[in-house]
Design an enzyme around this catalytic site. Structure first.
Site, PDB file in Angstrom:
ATOM      1  N   CYS A 116      -7.244 -27.278   7.036  1.00 16.79           N
ATOM      2  CA  CYS A 116      -6.026 -26.691   7.608  1.00 16.79           C
ATOM      3  C   CYS A 116      -5.458 -27.551   8.732  1.00 16.79           C
ATOM      4  O   CYS A 116      -6.131 -28.419   9.299  1.00 16.79           O
ATOM      5  CB  CYS A 116      -6.292 -25.268   8.099  1.00 16.79           C
ATOM      6  SG  CYS A 116      -7.106 -25.147   9.712  1.00 16.79           S
TER       7      CYS A 116
ATOM      8  N   CYS B  62     -12.890 -27.886   7.014  1.00 20.71           N
ATOM      9  CA  CYS B  62     -11.653 -27.145   6.738  1.00 20.71           C
ATOM     10  C   CYS B  62     -10.457 -28.089   6.692  1.00 20.71           C
ATOM     11  O   CYS B  62     -10.290 -28.929   7.590  1.00 20.71           O
ATOM     12  CB  CYS B  62     -11.424 -26.075   7.799  1.00 20.71           C
ATOM     13  SG  CYS B  62      -9.906 -25.120   7.573  1.00 20.71           S
TER      14      CYS B  62
ATOM     15  N   ASP C 244       0.852  -1.180   0.000  1.00 26.20           N
ATOM     16  CA  ASP C 244       0.000   0.000   0.000  1.00 26.20           C
ATOM     17  C   ASP C 244       0.894   1.238   0.000  1.00 26.20           C
ATOM     18  O   ASP C 244       2.107   1.143   0.109  1.00 26.20           O
ATOM     19  CB  ASP C 244      -0.976  -0.021   1.171  1.00 26.20           C
ATOM     20  CG  ASP C 244      -0.289   0.052   2.526  1.00 26.20           C
ATOM     21  OD1 ASP C 244       0.926   0.301   2.572  1.00 26.20           O
ATOM     22  OD2 ASP C 244      -0.965  -0.140   3.543  1.00 26.20           O
TER      23      ASP C 244
ATOM     24  N   ASP D  16      -8.197  -7.476   0.303  1.00 28.56           N
ATOM     25  CA  ASP D  16      -7.304  -7.644   1.459  1.00 28.56           C
ATOM     26  C   ASP D  16      -8.027  -7.131   2.689  1.00 28.56           C
ATOM     27  O   ASP D  16      -8.926  -6.291   2.591  1.00 28.56           O
ATOM     28  CB  ASP D  16      -6.006  -6.851   1.275  1.00 28.56           C
ATOM     29  CG  ASP D  16      -6.191  -5.384   1.657  1.00 28.56           C
ATOM     30  OD1 ASP D  16      -5.741  -4.982   2.742  1.00 28.56           O
ATOM     31  OD2 ASP D  16      -6.817  -4.626   0.865  1.00 28.56           O
TER      32      ASP D  16
ATOM     33  N   CYS E  13      -7.526 -27.519  12.042  1.00 32.99           N
ATOM     34  CA  CYS E  13      -8.743 -28.330  12.075  1.00 32.99           C
ATOM     35  C   CYS E  13      -8.455 -29.824  11.966  1.00 32.99           C
ATOM     36  O   CYS E  13      -9.236 -30.650  12.446  1.00 32.99           O
ATOM     37  CB  CYS E  13      -9.683 -27.887  10.954  1.00 32.99           C
ATOM     38  SG  CYS E  13     -10.360 -26.226  11.211  1.00 32.99           S
TER      39      CYS E  13
ATOM     40  N   HIS F 296      -5.918 -21.107  10.608  1.00 37.95           N
ATOM     41  CA  HIS F 296      -7.293 -21.477  10.242  1.00 37.95           C
ATOM     42  C   HIS F 296      -8.011 -20.350   9.520  1.00 37.95           C
ATOM     43  O   HIS F 296      -8.604 -20.563   8.449  1.00 37.95           O
ATOM     44  CB  HIS F 296      -8.114 -21.881  11.460  1.00 37.95           C
ATOM     45  CG  HIS F 296      -9.570 -21.966  11.116  1.00 37.95           C
ATOM     46  ND1 HIS F 296     -10.100 -23.023  10.403  1.00 37.95           N
ATOM     47  CD2 HIS F 296     -10.595 -21.082  11.296  1.00 37.95           C
ATOM     48  CE1 HIS F 296     -11.376 -22.797  10.174  1.00 37.95           C
ATOM     49  NE2 HIS F 296     -11.708 -21.628  10.708  1.00 37.95           N
TER      50      HIS F 296
END
Length: 386
Positions: free
Chosen positions: A320, A318, A107, A280, A323, A349
């Site tokens: 990940c 999920c 940015d 974002d 999880c 997660h």
């Protein structure tokens, strides 16, 4: 819509498929973005994790790769203050400094003009501000913002802009819009490194006529992509979504569209619905550290006592690490015990959820079932069909 590839000297962007709303207006779309210096395309729509100070808080670049993050953000203002952009450049630019070999968007520092309004002074040529770290005074101009981003070596460089507050009068929003245009033109005069691309930013607050003017003026300049700025700064989600729907079609169809700083999962869904490609927000990482976790069935506050004896995974849908290996009871224990591992597992997660959400939407667009997917998403989140 048939696949149409648009190429310029900086990047290649192709729209693989675009859907239309009931009025026949092009909306949700799936695309591919190829940045110079990177062999792998970015598949859109895409969510970009925020790495403010050269790190996505509490996790590593290896974690990001495992969750299939395609592009991340760095913050010009914060990296300028510490460790300093010239030091980062000497140490191999931001990619090497933080050991991330994927694309980076930086940015411009413009949002800090807004968020730190109590310690800055804005005039026609730039912004004078006090450091939030030590109180030292600094001067930011469009030229300096470009020089910092050039030194950082990011792949996408954002124009320096002024984000007006909410609420604001038409006169205040117009003044910020005029500065944004003038600063964009000045920034374009600063040369970048060969691999760097530039995005301009549309302002205009919640005034449709000002959004139209800003879009006409900014898109007439030689930017490689365009962003919708000045939303999700205090207005209601409904107003934010309405203005995103209004503004997105004003941007060139042949260049990537980026909705800055947004937001909640439902805001991403509505942004994609509007025809936005890139997003974002600090929400998934910040909320992870505070114990608010996003799941396929809605939000969970893992600190709640109801999870103290729960042997369930956080989200059975999920994939990940969190999880697959840990229970809600263990995640709650880490959180209430203030263990450092809590921040990492929660962040892994939440970002996996956000990145997966974008992947699901992309597949649904390509397979002509996006609106059906949206209804299922809202039904699962709220037991309501929208």
């Amino acid at each position: 819509m048939n696949s149409k590839e648009v190429e310029n000297k900086k990047l290649r962007f192709s729209v693989e498929k675009q859907l239309s709303d009931d009025a026949g207006v092009g909306r949700a779309r799936a695309g591919r973005l190829k940045l110079p210096g990177h062999s792998k395309e970015i598949l859109t729509p895409v969510f970009m994790p925020v790495g403010t100070a050269g790190t996505v808080k509490s996790i590593t670049p290896t974690d990001l790769k495992q969750m299939e993050a395609q592009i991340i953000l760095g913050n010009t203002y914060h990296l300028y203050l510490r460790p300093g952009h010239q030091r980062v450049e000497r140490l191999g630019e931001l990619h090497q400094f933080m050991a991330w070999d994927g694309p980076i968007l930086t940015d411009s520092g413009g949002f800090q003009v807004f968020s730190l309004a109590g310690i800055n002074q804005i005039d026609e040529t730039g912004v004078t501000f006090q450091s939030h770290i030590d109180g030292s005074r600094h001067r930011f101009t469009p030229e300096l913002s470009m020089e910092i981003q050039r030194a950082l070596g990011s792949d996408i460089v954002m124009a320096f802009d002024q984000c007006p507050p909410y609420p604001a009068t038409p006169e205040e929003v117009t003044a910020a819009m005029r500065r944004t245009l003038a600063w964009a033109k000045r920034g374009l005069e600063v040369p970048m490194k060969p691999h760097q691309t530039r995005f301009g930013i549309i302002q205009g607050g919640l005034f449709e006529e000002l959004r139209v003017r800003s879009a006409e003026e900014i898109t007439s300049l030689s930017f490689d992509g365009f962003a919708i700025g000045g939303l999700s700064i205090g207005e209601t989600p409904e107003l934010m979504q309405k203005m995103a729907r209004f503004t997105a079609p004003l941007l060139p169809a042949d260049k990537p569209r980026y909705l800055m700083g947004v937001g909640r999962p439902e805001d991403l869904v509505e942004g994609v619905r509007a025809g936005v490609d890139m997003f974002d927000c600090v929400m998934p990482t910040r909320n992870a550290r505070n114990g608010q976790l996003f799941t396929s069935r809605g939000k969970i506050n893992i600190k709640n006592a109801q999870y103290a004896d729960s042997s369930e995974p956080l989200d059975p849908e999920c994939p990940c690490e969190t999880c697959r290996h840990y229970t809600r009871a263990y995640l709650r224990h880490l959180m209430v015990s203030k263990e450092l591992l809590s921040a990492r597992l929660n962040t892994v997660h939440n970002l996996t959820y956000y990145i997966g959400l974008m992947s699901q939407m992309r597949s649904a667009i390509l397979e002509d079932r996006f609106e059906e997917w949206v209804k299922t998403f809202y039904r699962k989140q709220t037991n309501d069909v929208r």
